[in-house]
Scaffold this motif. Structure first.
Motif, short mmCIF file in Angstrom:
data_model
loop_
_atom_site.label_atom_id
_atom_site.label_comp_id
_atom_site.label_asym_id
_atom_site.label_seq_id
_atom_site.Cartn_x
_atom_site.Cartn_y
_atom_site.Cartn_z
N THR A 1 10.11 3.89 4.08
CA THR A 1 9.02 3.29 4.85
C THR A 1 9.11 1.78 4.95
N VAL B 1 0.83 -1.20 0.00
CA VAL B 1 0.00 0.00 0.00
C VAL B 1 0.87 1.26 0.00
N SER B 2 1.97 1.24 0.75
CA SER B 2 2.85 2.40 0.76
C SER B 2 3.48 2.63 -0.62
N HIS C 1 9.03 5.94 -0.15
CA HIS C 1 8.72 4.51 -0.02
C HIS C 1 9.94 3.71 0.39
N MET D 1 2.00 1.92 -3.49
CA MET D 1 0.93 2.51 -4.30
C MET D 1 0.75 4.00 -3.97
N VAL D 2 0.67 4.29 -2.69
CA VAL D 2 0.40 5.67 -2.27
C VAL D 2 1.55 6.61 -2.64
N CYS D 3 2.78 6.15 -2.47
CA CYS D 3 3.93 7.03 -2.69
C CYS D 3 4.18 7.33 -4.16
N TRP D 4 4.03 6.33 -5.04
CA TRP D 4 4.42 6.52 -6.43
C TRP D 4 3.28 6.89 -7.36
N THR D 5 2.03 6.61 -7.01
CA THR D 5 0.91 6.88 -7.93
C THR D 5 0.82 8.35 -8.36
N PRO D 6 0.90 9.33 -7.46
CA PRO D 6 0.79 10.73 -7.91
C PRO D 6 1.87 11.12 -8.92
#
Length: 378
Positions: free
Chosen positions: A314, A270-271, A311, A273-278
């Motif tokens: 993390t 999930v980290s 990421h 996805m959240v970190c790299w998607t934007p």
């Protein structure tokens, strides 16, 4: 300078404060500068470098100190190595390139370093895919546990070799380009593609193999895992208290240890996805609308890229939170290293004392007894 996308073929090609017509962009060209936003980016990147390097090395020490042969151990080990590759290849190169603005090294360095950057990014993403597939097999097919070790080794070899192959086009695309009439040289892919659509196609291929496909596999794996856990919980609630489960089977509830490992890997995914998607979404926008680089503030580009690099920091944090023995493992490893260094220091001191003793004997007995003294000691 902005880097859109950092992992394909526009790396450090597009300064956010200038139009680079000489390198394939519209408008008058102005030499990019080391802006305030870039300085902040370099400072934060250096902080990330220190955090990621220390924390991932600590994870390696923790894993190497364990005597258990869990098949998940090699997966976490590979993830830490991949994160260290990102730490030591992507972060320093990004920081130095922002400081120097243009490329001062030779063309071979241009090709190898950009290949190494993309290889590190691929390895990090594909190792996460392997971890997701391993958890998928462990939860949905628990009876295949005996073959998990061999299966994971095959998948890891595929991930690392695949990363090498997928990153190899960088060796042929990147080259040195000098702006006509200006003393400015850049490591870029301008001129490597005959048509604009070919460049866009390569960018989209990299985007799909580096982010979309790994993300899709992770989502499918964990969706099926959560669905299976939901079914098992409903099955357990429907059982009567007169028929307790005496042995494990596929339909049993997940053990606490396995569920804890599942939570840890899920948080790591999930980290990612959240970190790299934007950042990748911004890259897609740029590929189809090149002029948008002039419309978005420079600090937005820098912030999204730094958020992606977060990421790498993390992953070891999540591992430490879900591993109670992490602190003790690192302490034991440091104690062993300290013991080894102290023994070496003691041996060095003994050797120095022996040399002093030899000098004392030779000075007391005179030069004629030197050979006899050395022979009696050694």
């Amino acid at each position: 300078m902005a880097m859109l996308p950092a992992i394909t073929n526009q790396s450090h090609l597009v300064p956010s404060d200038a139009n680079v017509s000489a390198l394939g962009f519209q408008g008058p060209w102005r030499e990019p500068t080391f802006t305030t936003a870039a300085k902040v980016r370099v400072g934060i990147t250096c902080c990330f470098f220190l955090i990621a390097s220390c924390s991932n090395v600590a994870v390696l020490c923790s894993i190497s100190g364990k005597r258990c042969k869990s098949h998940l151990r090699i997966l976490i080990l590979s993830l830490s190595v991949a994160d260290l590759l990102v730490t030591f290849l992507v972060m320093p190169l990004d920081a130095m390139w922002n400081v120097m603005v243009q490329w001062y090294a030779d063309e071979l360095s241009c090709k190898i370093l950009n290949f190494g950057k993309l290889f590190a990014m691929y390895s990090s993403a594909l190792v996460l895919v392997v971890i997701s597939l391993d958890r998928h097999w462990a939860i949905l097919y628990p009876l295949s546990f005996t073959s998990a070790g061999q299966r994971n080794r095959i998948m890891l070899w595929t991930a690392w070799v695949g990363s090498l192959l997928l990153a190899s086009p960088q060796l042929f695309l990147f080259r040195l380009r000098t702006v006509p009439g200006a003393n400015f040289t850049q490591c870029a892919t301008h001129g490597s593609f005959a048509q604009r659509w070919q460049e866009t196609l390569y960018n989209m291929f990299t985007f799909c193999t580096l982010f979309v496909t790994p993300l899709g596999v992770m989502i499918v794996c964990y969706t099926r895992i959560l669905w299976e856990i939901g079914k098992q919980m409903k099955h357990k609630k429907g059982e009567t208290s007169l028929l307790p489960l005496l042995s494990r089977s596929k339909n049993d509830l997940i053990s606490k240890a396995r569920l804890k490992t599942l939570k840890m890997t899920l948080v790591i995914v999930v980290s990612f996805m959240v970190c790299w998607t934007p950042y990748y979404l911004l890259g897609i926008w740029y590929w189809f609308q090149t002029e948008m680089i002039q419309l978005i503030p420079e600090y937005v580009h820098h912030s999204l890229f730094l958020f992606g690099l977060l990421h790498t920091c993390t992953d070891p944090l999540v591992y430490g939170l879900y591993t109670p023995s992490f602190k003790e493992d690192v302490h034991n490893w440091l104690r062993r290293v300290g013991g080894l260094l102290s023994r070496r220091a003691k041996n060095s001191k003994q050797l120095a004392d022996s040399e002093m003793t030899i000098k004392d004997f030779t000075s007391m007995d005179g030069p004629t007894s030197t050979g006899t003294t050395l022979q009696s000691i050694f």
